[in-house]
Scaffold this motif. Structure first.
Motif, PDB file in Angstrom:
ATOM      1  N   LEU A   8       0.834  -1.184   0.000  1.00  0.00           N
ATOM      2  CA  LEU A   8       0.000   0.000   0.000  1.00  0.00           C
ATOM      3  C   LEU A   8       0.875   1.242   0.000  1.00  0.00           C
ATOM      4  CD1 LEU A   8      -2.669  -0.958   2.655  1.00  0.00           C
ATOM      5  CD2 LEU A   8      -2.974  -0.928   0.189  1.00  0.00           C
ATOM      6  N   GLY A   9       0.257   2.372  -0.257  1.00  0.00           N
ATOM      7  CA  GLY A   9       0.975   3.623  -0.230  1.00  0.00           C
ATOM      8  C   GLY A   9       1.502   4.021  -1.590  1.00  0.00           C
ATOM      9  N   PRO A  55      -1.725  11.347   4.430  1.00  0.00           N
ATOM     10  CA  PRO A  55      -0.772  10.238   4.544  1.00  0.00           C
ATOM     11  C   PRO A  55       0.671  10.736   4.568  1.00  0.00           C
ATOM     12  CG  PRO A  55      -2.477   9.691   2.970  1.00  0.00           C
ATOM     13  CD  PRO A  55      -2.686  11.132   3.329  1.00  0.00           C
ATOM     14  N   GLY A  56       1.450  10.175   5.471  1.00  0.00           N
ATOM     15  CA  GLY A  56       2.857  10.534   5.567  1.00  0.00           C
ATOM     16  C   GLY A  56       3.136  11.732   6.446  1.00  0.00           C
ATOM     17  N   GLU A  57       2.094  12.467   6.852  1.00  0.00           N
ATOM     18  CA  GLU A  57       2.308  13.642   7.681  1.00  0.00           C
ATOM     19  C   GLU A  57       2.459  13.255   9.150  1.00  0.00           C
ATOM     20  OE1 GLU A  57       0.378  17.560   5.726  1.00  0.00           O
ATOM     21  OE2 GLU A  57      -1.049  16.199   6.699  1.00  0.00           O
ATOM     22  N   PRO A 202      -0.427   0.151  10.880  1.00  0.00           N
ATOM     23  CA  PRO A 202      -1.502   1.127  10.700  1.00  0.00           C
ATOM     24  C   PRO A 202      -1.201   2.132   9.599  1.00  0.00           C
ATOM     25  CG  PRO A 202      -0.171   1.720  12.572  1.00  0.00           C
ATOM     26  CD  PRO A 202       0.357   0.401  12.089  1.00  0.00           C
ATOM     27  N   GLN A 203      -2.265   2.651   9.007  1.00  0.00           N
ATOM     28  CA  GLN A 203      -2.132   3.777   8.078  1.00  0.00           C
ATOM     29  C   GLN A 203      -2.192   5.097   8.826  1.00  0.00           C
ATOM     30  OE1 GLN A 203      -5.523   2.216   5.872  1.00  0.00           O
ATOM     31  NE2 GLN A 203      -4.308   2.316   3.996  1.00  0.00           N
ATOM     32  N   GLY A 228      10.722   6.009   8.368  1.00  0.00           N
ATOM     33  CA  GLY A 228      10.611   5.075   7.256  1.00  0.00           C
ATOM     34  C   GLY A 228       9.218   4.545   7.019  1.00  0.00           C
ATOM     35  N   CYS A 229       8.251   4.961   7.849  1.00  0.00           N
ATOM     36  CA  CYS A 229       6.886   4.458   7.717  1.00  0.00           C
ATOM     37  C   CYS A 229       6.043   5.431   6.894  1.00  0.00           C
ATOM     38  CB  CYS A 229       6.272   4.277   9.110  1.00  0.00           C
ATOM     39  SG  CYS A 229       4.539   3.761   9.088  1.00  0.00           S
TER      40      CYS A 229
END
Length: 583
Positions: A8-9, A55-57, A202-203, A228-229
């Motif tokens: 995912l991602g 996402p990613g924040e 988790p997302q 890294g997540c």
């Protein structure tokens, strides 16, 4: 297209179909908070809170204890309902929530708890095959898609060795999988709870004080893991260095206005912006006060002028006598009314200004401790000396051996190292709570030791704060005034200590050490339960304290600004390192 499942991602998802994979795109999910408010019968925590998380924040949530940070996280996790407003997110969003005080299943073994979170590979493969078949029969079913995505991620995490890396990073890989969870230490259970959340892949991460019970090596590992997540994260933490290394935005909860304000950058960036705002607010407030004073003086002069004109309206003085002129009285009264009307208009203008949004509020003082350590009189040059000291609980199984160290008067020393390496045991040995396994502890005759334990065991939980300190003051009024320096207000000084929060107990323990006149402080994780403002004030107080301090601390921000010397636990020994603060 033939191939293997991907992660995912990337924006591309895959569904197996007869040996082939159907590729489709999926929009990124986002958490959005709309005008959120939370109030109880007698208390408002926050009002009209709005923000979004992509996402990613990484967002850091900061504010004093009691302002509503934990409540906001509980609302976002779906464990509590807001008074007003909404939380919008993808129903299939995998959320990992780490609450404060969460403990894993106490009836299971370590291996069983970890296996349930990470999953057994063959069982996961069987479940994935069944989920894939169900998805091909109903490709548009969001619930089936969410099940498939979750299983796929758990398999990928297991195959990549991600679970083993998480357990190693948190220091859980050396514990026997058959070890009962209920027999783990409090710190081990806290780290296990964090590990279980991370293992769920988790997302969205909602972390409430994730750095508690982590040593410096584990803190650095968690920072690297987050870097890294691809998940998004909202983090409540009082660890300023951790926030500096992990977040790119700060949400600041103002407990006076019950609002949340957003700042770009990490914690240091936020702090610089906030200090600049407060400085500007004070300047604007002082300018406003000068203008208000000028307006009030002008109104007073105008009113005085109207009264004087009215008083003189009946006659006019010419030479040595007074004469009544036809029409003069009504003329003067007309002027007086106009002047009075002008004064009234200016008064209303001032009132409208003071009630308008243009009015600058007086900056609120931060909710901080006022620590006033009494300065010791004569002190020996050497307060503590360790000679060939070995410490531990069982003969033949020492934690630390052959220690030859000295704590000098006025020196600020931090003791740090891995969890379980013997730091607390060393403090307990120095304080005389447990005997040394070998060697000696020499305490100077002028040294008066004060020991602050992690669990606040120095407090009688049946007493109140007033009773705890009553023997050191002449009257209850003096006790309550002294306790106010440590943020005990209202009826808090009369509550039993057992009803106080851990943060309140820490503050009370510090107050007790000060009242006792200690000149050599042994502090075991003194900032663990303090919010950021209280940590800052605590650091300032210790910097002014002329006695000796030996503190077990993992807060790197505290170490950098406070320590003149660091004792690093390495293996069964301690390495001394002087710092730039030594001057």
């Amino acid at each position: 297209s033939p191939g293997k499942p991907g992660g995912l991602g990337t924006g591309r998802e895959q569904v197996p179909c007869g040996g082939w994979f159907l590729y489709y795109t999926r929009e990124n999910t986002m958490l959005t908070v709309h005008h959120l408010s939370k109030s109880y019968e007698l208390q408002t925590l926050f009002e009209d809170v709005s923000f979004s998380l992509n996402p990613g924040e990484r967002l850091g949530l900061v504010g004093p204890n009691g302002c509503g940070k934990t409540t906001l996280l509980r609302i976002l996790a779906g464990e509590e309902q807001p008074s007003r407003g909404t939380v919008s997110r993808d129903p299939g969003l995998r959320t990992g929530y780490l609450p404060q005080g969460f403990t894993p299943d106490q009836t299971a073994t370590l291996g069983e708890v970890i296996g349930a979170a990470a999953g057994e590979p063959q069982a996961l493969e069987d479940e994935l095959a069944a989920a894939a078949l169900a998805l091909t029969q109903a490709p548009q079913n969001a619930a089936r898609q969410a099940v498939y995505d979750d299983l796929l991620q758990r398999i990928q995490a297991a195959e990549s060795g991600r679970a083993a890396a998480i357990l190693a990073g948190l220091g859980l890989d050396t514990i026997d999988p058959a070890f009962p969870v209920r027999q783990l230490s409090g710190g081990q259970q806290t780290r296990l709870s964090l590990g279980l959340v991370l293992l769920s892949d988790p997302q969205l991460l909602l972390l409430d004080e994730p750095t508690n019970h982590l040593d410096i090596a584990m803190l650095e590992w968690l920072e690297d893991w987050l870097a890294g997540c691809p998940c998004a994260a909202l983090i409540v933490s009082h660890d300023r260095t951790f926030l500096d290394h992990t977040v790119s935005r700060i949400l600041d909860m103002d407990m006076h206005r019950h609002q949340v304000r957003e700042y770009a950058g990490n914690y240091s960036d936020y702090l610089a912006q906030r200090q600049a705002e407060i400085k500007q607010q004070w300047a604007d407030y002082k300018d406003q006060q000068l203008e208000v004073r000028r307006m009030r003086q002008d109104i007073a002069r105008t009113r005085a002028q109207a009264m004087d004109t009215e008083r003189k309206a009946s006659s006019i003085r010419i030479g040595g006598g007074e004469y009544k002129l036809k029409g003069y009285k009504s003329y003067q009264q007309g002027i007086a009314k106009k002047v009075a009307k002008k004064a009234k208009a200016r008064q209303k203008k001032l009132e409208r200004y003071l009630e308008s949004d243009e009015r600058v509020e007086k900056p609120q003082s931060e909710w901080q401790m006022r620590l006033e350590f009494s300065q010791p009189a004569h002190q020996s040059r050497s307060m503590l000396r360790l000679e060939g000291l070995s410490v531990g609980y069982l003969p033949g199984q020492p934690l630390l051996v052959a220690l030859n160290l000295e704590l000098r008067a006025g020196r600020r020393v931090v003791l740090t190292g891995p969890n379980g390496s013997g730091k607390t045991t060393l403090l307990r040995t120095i304080s005389g709570q447990i005997p040394p396994l070998a060697g000696e502890v020499h305490v100077a005759p002028s040294a008066r030791l004060g020991y602050l334990t992690q669990d606040q065991s120095g407090l009688d939980l049946r007493q109140t704060p007033v009773e705890t300190l009553g023997g050191y003051f002449s009257t209850e009024t003096e006790v309550r005034r002294f306790l106010s320096y440590y943020l005990f207000t209202g009826d808090e000084p009369l509550k039993p200590n057992e009803l106080l929060s851990y943060g309140q107990r820490t503050r009370l323990s510090l107050a007790l050490l000060v009242a006792q006149g200690c000149n050599c402080l042994l502090l075991d994780e003194p900032v663990n339960h303090l919010d950021i403002p209280s940590r800052s004030q605590f650091e300032q107080a210790l910097s002014q304290f002329e006695g000796a301090v030996l503190a077990v601390v993992h807060d790197r921000y505290f170490i950098e600004r406070f320590a003149e010397e660091v004792w690093w636990v390495e293996g069964q020994g301690i390495r001394r390192e002087l710092t730039a603060n030594l001057g």
